[in-house]
Motif scaffolding. Structure first.
Motif, PDB file in Angstrom:
ATOM      1  N   PRO A  22      38.253  38.355  44.525  1.00  0.00           N
ATOM      2  CA  PRO A  22      37.364  39.009  43.558  1.00  0.00           C
ATOM      3  C   PRO A  22      37.904  38.799  42.147  1.00  0.00           C
ATOM      4  O   PRO A  22      39.104  38.931  41.902  1.00  0.00           O
ATOM      5  CB  PRO A  22      37.402  40.482  43.962  1.00  0.00           C
ATOM      6  CG  PRO A  22      38.658  40.643  44.749  1.00  0.00           C
ATOM      7  CD  PRO A  22      38.988  39.314  45.343  1.00  0.00           C
ATOM      8  N   THR A  24      37.111  39.972  38.211  1.00  0.00           N
ATOM      9  CA  THR A  24      36.373  40.859  37.316  1.00  0.00           C
ATOM     10  C   THR A  24      36.284  40.188  35.957  1.00  0.00           C
ATOM     11  O   THR A  24      37.301  39.763  35.406  1.00  0.00           O
ATOM     12  CB  THR A  24      37.081  42.221  37.184  1.00  0.00           C
ATOM     13  OG1 THR A  24      37.181  42.801  38.491  1.00  0.00           O
ATOM     14  CG2 THR A  24      36.306  43.158  36.272  1.00  0.00           C
ATOM     15  N   GLU A  33      30.773  45.646  33.675  1.00  0.00           N
ATOM     16  CA  GLU A  33      31.683  44.604  34.117  1.00  0.00           C
ATOM     17  C   GLU A  33      31.051  43.917  35.319  1.00  0.00           C
ATOM     18  O   GLU A  33      30.224  44.497  36.016  1.00  0.00           O
ATOM     19  CB  GLU A  33      33.079  45.132  34.440  1.00  0.00           C
ATOM     20  CG  GLU A  33      33.170  46.041  35.625  1.00  0.00           C
ATOM     21  CD  GLU A  33      34.595  46.548  35.872  1.00  0.00           C
ATOM     22  OE1 GLU A  33      35.436  46.475  34.964  1.00  0.00           O
ATOM     23  OE2 GLU A  33      34.841  47.004  36.978  1.00  0.00           O
ATOM     24  N   HIS A  34      31.418  42.682  35.519  1.00  0.00           N
ATOM     25  CA  HIS A  34      30.892  41.898  36.626  1.00  0.00           C
ATOM     26  C   HIS A  34      32.050  41.535  37.544  1.00  0.00           C
ATOM     27  O   HIS A  34      33.125  41.165  37.065  1.00  0.00           O
ATOM     28  CB  HIS A  34      30.240  40.608  36.119  1.00  0.00           C
ATOM     29  CG  HIS A  34      29.106  40.837  35.162  1.00  0.00           C
ATOM     30  ND1 HIS A  34      27.824  41.073  35.591  1.00  0.00           N
ATOM     31  CD2 HIS A  34      29.063  40.865  33.811  1.00  0.00           C
ATOM     32  CE1 HIS A  34      27.045  41.222  34.534  1.00  0.00           C
ATOM     33  NE2 HIS A  34      27.768  41.102  33.441  1.00  0.00           N
ATOM     34  N   VAL A  35      31.841  41.630  38.847  1.00  0.00           N
ATOM     35  CA  VAL A  35      32.853  41.227  39.820  1.00  0.00           C
ATOM     36  C   VAL A  35      32.209  40.194  40.739  1.00  0.00           C
ATOM     37  O   VAL A  35      31.172  40.445  41.344  1.00  0.00           O
ATOM     38  CB  VAL A  35      33.367  42.424  40.651  1.00  0.00           C
ATOM     39  CG1 VAL A  35      34.413  41.956  41.668  1.00  0.00           C
ATOM     40  CG2 VAL A  35      33.939  43.506  39.754  1.00  0.00           C
ATOM     41  N   TYR A  36      32.819  39.023  40.780  1.00  0.00           N
ATOM     42  CA  TYR A  36      32.327  37.935  41.615  1.00  0.00           C
ATOM     43  C   TYR A  36      33.449  37.467  42.516  1.00  0.00           C
ATOM     44  O   TYR A  36      34.619  37.483  42.130  1.00  0.00           O
ATOM     45  CB  TYR A  36      31.874  36.740  40.764  1.00  0.00           C
ATOM     46  CG  TYR A  36      30.732  37.044  39.838  1.00  0.00           C
ATOM     47  CD1 TYR A  36      29.439  37.161  40.323  1.00  0.00           C
ATOM     48  CD2 TYR A  36      30.941  37.210  38.474  1.00  0.00           C
ATOM     49  CE1 TYR A  36      28.380  37.440  39.469  1.00  0.00           C
ATOM     50  CE2 TYR A  36      29.891  37.487  37.614  1.00  0.00           C
ATOM     51  CZ  TYR A  36      28.612  37.597  38.115  1.00  0.00           C
ATOM     52  OH  TYR A  36      27.570  37.868  37.279  1.00  0.00           O
TER      53      TYR A  36
END
Length: 142
Positions: A22, A24, A33-36
């Motif tokens: 993951p 962030t 915030e984006h978590v990919y």
């Protein structure tokens, strides 16, 4: 848009992580915030210097996507980010990185959209003079 230039088509190598990690990343709009999940990194050498870009899953099965900035960001290209879709690696992990296809995300066109910012390692210390420029909506010049 920059004129297409074969100098910005590079061979790279996909370096998969043992398991997706993951990552962030910040947003173009404060307070989010984006978590990919990242399946790995892409290594390439423009101008003789090795760089690694954290990759995310692309839109097609097995494909990859990178978010990046470079020394053109905020000058001739959108300041926050550009994205690049990359076809799935071959059996040896080779990929083709065609920066001529670097594109803007929705936040480049309107303040009503949010977009993920590139992770720190995807802020390239070179000028990638390829792909989409600052949109006219953001005072870009044709």
């Amino acid at each position: 848009m920059y004129e297409p230039d074969p100098r910005w088509v590079r061979e790279g190598r996909f370096l998969p992580f043992d398991t997706p990690r993951p990552v962030t990343v910040g947003p173009a709009v404060e307070g989010l915030e984006h978590v990919y999940d990242s399946p790995g990194q892409i290594e390439f050498e423009p101008a003789g210097t090795r760089h690694r870009l954290t990759a995310f899953n692309g839109s097609a099965p097995g494909s990859l996507m990178v978010l990046f900035t470079d020394r053109t960001s905020g000058v001739t290209t959108y300041a926050a980010n550009r994205s690049l879709q990359i076809a799935a690696p071959d059996a040896e992990g080779r990929v083709t990185i065609d920066f001529n296809r670097a594109g803007n995300l929705p936040c480049a066109y309107t303040d009503l959209a949010t977009c993920p910012l590139p992770p720190a390692e995807n802020r390239l210390p070179i000028a990638v003079e390829a792909g989409e420029k600052i949109p006219l909506e953001r005072a870009g010049r044709p």
